[in-house]
Write an enzyme that holds these catalytic residues in place. Structure first.
Site, PDB file in Angstrom:
ATOM      1  N   TYR A 156       5.538  75.530  39.023  1.00 19.88           N
ATOM      2  CA  TYR A 156       6.289  74.465  39.727  1.00 19.88           C
ATOM      3  C   TYR A 156       7.792  74.752  39.628  1.00 19.88           C
ATOM      4  O   TYR A 156       8.574  74.392  40.496  1.00 19.88           O
ATOM      5  CB  TYR A 156       5.935  73.084  39.178  1.00 19.88           C
ATOM      6  CG  TYR A 156       6.255  71.947  40.128  1.00 19.88           C
ATOM      7  CD1 TYR A 156       5.651  71.894  41.392  1.00 19.88           C
ATOM      8  CD2 TYR A 156       7.155  70.939  39.788  1.00 19.88           C
ATOM      9  CE1 TYR A 156       5.933  70.868  42.270  1.00 19.88           C
ATOM     10  CE2 TYR A 156       7.442  69.898  40.667  1.00 19.88           C
ATOM     11  CZ  TYR A 156       6.830  69.868  41.902  1.00 19.88           C
ATOM     12  OH  TYR A 156       7.116  68.844  42.776  1.00 19.88           O
ATOM     13  N   LYS A 163      12.652  67.384  40.818  1.00 18.74           N
ATOM     14  CA  LYS A 163      11.947  66.093  40.747  1.00 18.74           C
ATOM     15  C   LYS A 163      12.504  65.226  39.611  1.00 18.74           C
ATOM     16  O   LYS A 163      12.532  64.002  39.730  1.00 18.74           O
ATOM     17  CB  LYS A 163      10.442  66.303  40.568  1.00 18.74           C
ATOM     18  CG  LYS A 163       9.736  66.871  41.804  1.00 18.74           C
ATOM     19  CD  LYS A 163       9.823  65.943  43.007  1.00 18.74           C
ATOM     20  CE  LYS A 163       8.818  66.340  44.086  1.00 18.74           C
ATOM     21  NZ  LYS A 163       9.032  65.605  45.363  1.00 18.74           N
ATOM     22  N   THR A 194      -2.076  69.561  50.704  1.00 17.31           N
ATOM     23  CA  THR A 194      -1.311  69.305  51.933  1.00 17.31           C
ATOM     24  C   THR A 194      -0.709  70.635  52.373  1.00 17.31           C
ATOM     25  O   THR A 194      -0.904  71.648  51.694  1.00 17.31           O
ATOM     26  CB  THR A 194      -0.167  68.313  51.636  1.00 17.31           C
ATOM     27  OG1 THR A 194       0.696  68.919  50.664  1.00 17.31           O
ATOM     28  CG2 THR A 194      -0.695  66.993  51.103  1.00 17.31           C
TER      29      THR A 194
HETATM   30  P1  NAD Z   1       3.788  68.074  53.527  1.00 13.38           P
HETATM   31  O1  NAD Z   1       4.042  69.510  53.746  1.00 13.38           O
HETATM   32  O2  NAD Z   1       2.748  67.441  54.328  1.00 13.38           O
HETATM   33  O3  NAD Z   1       5.135  67.245  53.656  1.00 13.38           O
HETATM   34  C1  NAD Z   1       6.385  67.745  53.283  1.00 13.38           C
HETATM   35  C2  NAD Z   1       7.366  67.262  54.309  1.00 13.38           C
HETATM   36  O4  NAD Z   1       8.697  67.628  53.962  1.00 13.38           O
HETATM   37  C3  NAD Z   1       7.104  67.847  55.703  1.00 13.38           C
HETATM   38  O5  NAD Z   1       6.859  66.814  56.608  1.00 13.38           O
HETATM   39  C4  NAD Z   1       8.392  68.571  56.034  1.00 13.38           C
HETATM   40  O6  NAD Z   1       8.712  68.476  57.397  1.00 13.38           O
HETATM   41  C5  NAD Z   1       9.366  67.810  55.169  1.00 13.38           C
HETATM   42  N1  NAD Z   1      10.602  68.574  54.945  1.00 13.38           N
HETATM   43  C6  NAD Z   1      10.778  69.713  54.213  1.00 13.38           C
HETATM   44  N2  NAD Z   1      12.046  70.140  54.318  1.00 13.38           N
HETATM   45  C7  NAD Z   1      12.700  69.239  55.109  1.00 13.38           C
HETATM   46  C8  NAD Z   1      14.017  69.138  55.605  1.00 13.38           C
HETATM   47  N3  NAD Z   1      14.938  70.079  55.334  1.00 13.38           N
HETATM   48  N4  NAD Z   1      14.347  68.079  56.414  1.00 13.38           N
HETATM   49  C9  NAD Z   1      13.412  67.151  56.726  1.00 13.38           C
HETATM   50  N5  NAD Z   1      12.146  67.197  56.293  1.00 13.38           N
HETATM   51  C10 NAD Z   1      11.787  68.239  55.504  1.00 13.38           C
HETATM   52  O7  NAD Z   1       3.459  67.950  51.952  1.00 13.38           O
HETATM   53  P2  NAD Z   1       3.225  66.687  51.003  1.00 13.38           P
HETATM   54  O8  NAD Z   1       2.428  67.196  49.883  1.00 13.38           O
HETATM   55  O9  NAD Z   1       2.748  65.544  51.798  1.00 13.38           O
HETATM   56  O10 NAD Z   1       4.692  66.407  50.443  1.00 13.38           O
HETATM   57  C11 NAD Z   1       5.337  65.156  50.554  1.00 13.38           C
HETATM   58  C12 NAD Z   1       5.994  64.763  49.248  1.00 13.38           C
HETATM   59  O11 NAD Z   1       4.981  64.532  48.274  1.00 13.38           O
HETATM   60  C13 NAD Z   1       6.920  65.797  48.639  1.00 13.38           C
HETATM   61  O12 NAD Z   1       8.048  65.143  48.087  1.00 13.38           O
HETATM   62  C14 NAD Z   1       6.084  66.397  47.531  1.00 13.38           C
HETATM   63  O13 NAD Z   1       6.886  66.918  46.501  1.00 13.38           O
HETATM   64  C15 NAD Z   1       5.353  65.170  47.084  1.00 13.38           C
HETATM   65  N6  NAD Z   1       4.166  65.407  46.249  1.00 13.38           N
HETATM   66  C16 NAD Z   1       3.168  66.224  46.703  1.00 13.38           C
HETATM   67  C17 NAD Z   1       2.043  66.431  45.920  1.00 13.38           C
HETATM   68  C18 NAD Z   1       0.937  67.354  46.372  1.00 13.38           C
HETATM   69  O14 NAD Z   1       0.195  67.841  45.511  1.00 13.38           O
HETATM   70  N7  NAD Z   1       0.767  67.593  47.665  1.00 13.38           N
HETATM   71  C19 NAD Z   1       1.932  65.802  44.667  1.00 13.38           C
HETATM   72  C20 NAD Z   1       2.963  64.965  44.237  1.00 13.38           C
HETATM   73  C21 NAD Z   1       4.083  64.777  45.051  1.00 13.38           C
HETATM   74  O1  0WE Z   2       6.023  68.998  45.273  1.00 13.75           O
HETATM   75  C1  0WE Z   2       5.070  69.704  45.545  1.00 13.75           C
HETATM   76  C2  0WE Z   2       5.204  70.849  46.527  1.00 13.75           C
HETATM   77  C3  0WE Z   2       6.620  71.098  46.887  1.00 13.75           C
HETATM   78  C4  0WE Z   2       6.896  72.353  47.632  1.00 13.75           C
HETATM   79  C5  0WE Z   2       5.933  73.215  48.150  1.00 13.75           C
HETATM   80  C6  0WE Z   2       6.329  74.355  48.849  1.00 13.75           C
HETATM   81  C7  0WE Z   2       5.352  75.353  49.379  1.00 13.75           C
HETATM   82  C8  0WE Z   2       5.903  76.101  50.562  1.00 13.75           C
HETATM   83  C9  0WE Z   2       8.212  72.663  47.804  1.00 13.75           C
HETATM   84  N1  0WE Z   2       8.616  73.764  48.458  1.00 13.75           N
HETATM   85  C10 0WE Z   2       7.697  74.587  48.984  1.00 13.75           C
HETATM   86  N2  0WE Z   2       8.149  75.704  49.652  1.00 13.75           N
HETATM   87  C11 0WE Z   2       7.347  76.495  50.369  1.00 13.75           C
HETATM   88  O2  0WE Z   2       7.802  77.516  50.913  1.00 13.75           O
HETATM   89  N3  0WE Z   2       3.871  69.465  44.935  1.00 13.75           N
HETATM   90  C12 0WE Z   2       3.819  68.434  43.909  1.00 13.75           C
HETATM   91  C13 0WE Z   2       2.650  70.240  45.186  1.00 13.75           C
HETATM   92  C14 0WE Z   2       2.624  71.352  44.201  1.00 13.75           C
HETATM   93  O3  0WE Z   2       3.303  72.479  44.420  1.00 13.75           O
HETATM   94  C15 0WE Z   2       3.135  73.284  43.298  1.00 13.75           C
HETATM   95  C16 0WE Z   2       2.328  72.629  42.376  1.00 13.75           C
HETATM   96  C17 0WE Z   2       2.002  71.378  42.944  1.00 13.75           C
HETATM   97  C18 0WE Z   2       1.184  70.300  42.327  1.00 13.75           C
HETATM   98  C19 0WE Z   2       3.644  74.549  43.030  1.00 13.75           C
HETATM   99  C20 0WE Z   2       3.308  75.159  41.823  1.00 13.75           C
HETATM  100  C21 0WE Z   2       2.524  74.507  40.902  1.00 13.75           C
HETATM  101  C22 0WE Z   2       2.020  73.238  41.152  1.00 13.75           C
END
Ligand code: NAD
Ligand code: 0WE
Length: 261
Positions: A156, A163, A194
């Site tokens: 991460y 975060k 996602t």
């Molecule tokens: P996702 O890819 O569906 O959504 C990420 C979004 O970020 C996308 O809609 C993308 O367009 C937007 N984004 C990225 N860079 C941007 C920019 N420069 N300007 C505007 N928008 C931008 O993935 P997700 O998992 O739904 O992520 C949403 C949130 O949830 C994030 O903050 C992520 O850290 C958080 N989160 C995800 C998980 C997981 O496991 N998927 C767990 C905990 C928290």
């Molecule tokens: O916040 C996140 C993902 C955030 C994220 C993911 C990407 C993948 C594609 C931010 N930047 C990028 N850039 C990219 O180019 N999560 C909470 C999901 C997530 O991501 C991980 C996790 C978990 C959980 C990455 C490593 C280890 C665990």
């Protein structure tokens, strides 16, 4: 009657129907909220417009959070439809993909650190500032965070400090906006597949690990997160601000990661 009847919610961060923000939109719509959406780029516009239509909305504005002008313009554009609103959902994160693998110290760069913090953390405060004059009394702002803010989760990496910064912003924003009866909270979700997660190597084994170890013995869904978001957006959570709510099937509270015989 739904718990969000009569409320307007702006949803950011939809990239697909697997996005956490999609689950939030779905649950908020079910609870009676009127919705508006932002999309990051012109490329995502048709997808977000289709999803908006699914939830009876035709309000979609562009917001690229790396640009102050784009954030300001998004709220100006939104004003064409809504003079005020009640709920803001921030669901945006980004770090360069090369920095989400291997050693943190070896992979982190000045530029990547800056990008991760700017897109994933600063953008929430920046949005709140632009939104402030349009927010109704008792408005609720929320963001999505992850356990990597407070634990060192392998790979991460730079997203962890980003975060942590986001969660700290939640507390400062809550203190700032509290006197106006505006609340600010975060949801710390367990891993969900996602688009943002799909690019992460080893994500599938992480899902399997959580499923087998966490208290509820399952992964969380975007609906689990969406239902908590609906609660946070509603007056049912009127007494809560500056909080991080864990929607992680109990994983955060475990202190030992192996099964006793
Ligand atoms: P996702 O890819 O569906 O959504 C990420 C979004 O970020 C996308 O809609 C993308 O367009 C937007 N984004 C990225 N860079 C941007 C920019 N420069 N300007 C505007 N928008 C931008 O993935 P997700 O998992 O739904 O992520 C949403 C949130 O949830 C994030 O903050 C992520 O850290 C958080 N989160 C995800 C998980 C997981 O496991 N998927 C767990 C905990 C928290
Ligand atoms: O916040 C996140 C993902 C955030 C994220 C993911 C990407 C993948 C594609 C931010 N930047 C990028 N850039 C990219 O180019 N999560 C909470 C999901 C997530 O991501 C991980 C996790 C978990 C959980 C990455 C490593 C280890 C665990």
């Amino acid at each position: 009657m739904g718990i969000l009847e009569g409320k307007r919610a702006l949803i950011t961060g939809i990239a697909s129907n697997r996005s956490i923000a999609y689950g939030v939109a779905k649950c908020m719509h079910r609870e009676g909220a009127e919705l508006a959406f932002t999309y990051q780029t012109e490329k995502l516009r048709p997808r977000v417009e289709k999803i908006a239509a699914e939830f009876g909305s035709d309000i979609c504005v562009e917001m690229e959070v790396s640009s102050d002008d784009s954030i300001a313009k998004a709220f100006k554009d939104l004003k064409g439809n809504w003079l005020n609103f009640d709920v803001l959902v921030h669901s945006i994160a980004f770090a360069p993909t090369e920095e989400l693998k291997g050693s943190f110290i070896e992979s982190v760069t000045r530029e990547g650190f800056k990008t991760a913090h700017e897109i994933s953390s600063f953008s929430f405060a920046a949005m709140a500032r632009e939104a402030k004059s349009m927010l109704n009394e008792h408005a609720s702002l929320m963001t999505m965070t992850y356990l990597g803010s407070v634990r060192s989760v392998p790979n991460y990496n730079v997203m962890g400090p980003a975060k942590a910064s986001l969660e700290s912003s939640v507390r400062f924003m809550a203190a700032d906006l509290g006197p106006d009866s505006i609340r600010v909270n975060g949801i710390s979700a367990g891993p969900i597949k996602t688009l943002a997660a799909a690019g992460v190597s080893g994500f599938r084994s992480m899902l399997k690990h959580v499923e087998s170890k966490t208290s509820l013995r399952r992964n969380v869904t975007i609906e689990d997160v969406g239902n908590t978001a609906a609660f946070l957006g509603s007056d049912l959570s009127a007494g809560m601000t500056g909080e991080i709510l864990y929607v992680d099937a109990g994983y955060r509270n475990l202190g030992m990661n192996f099964d006793m015989e």
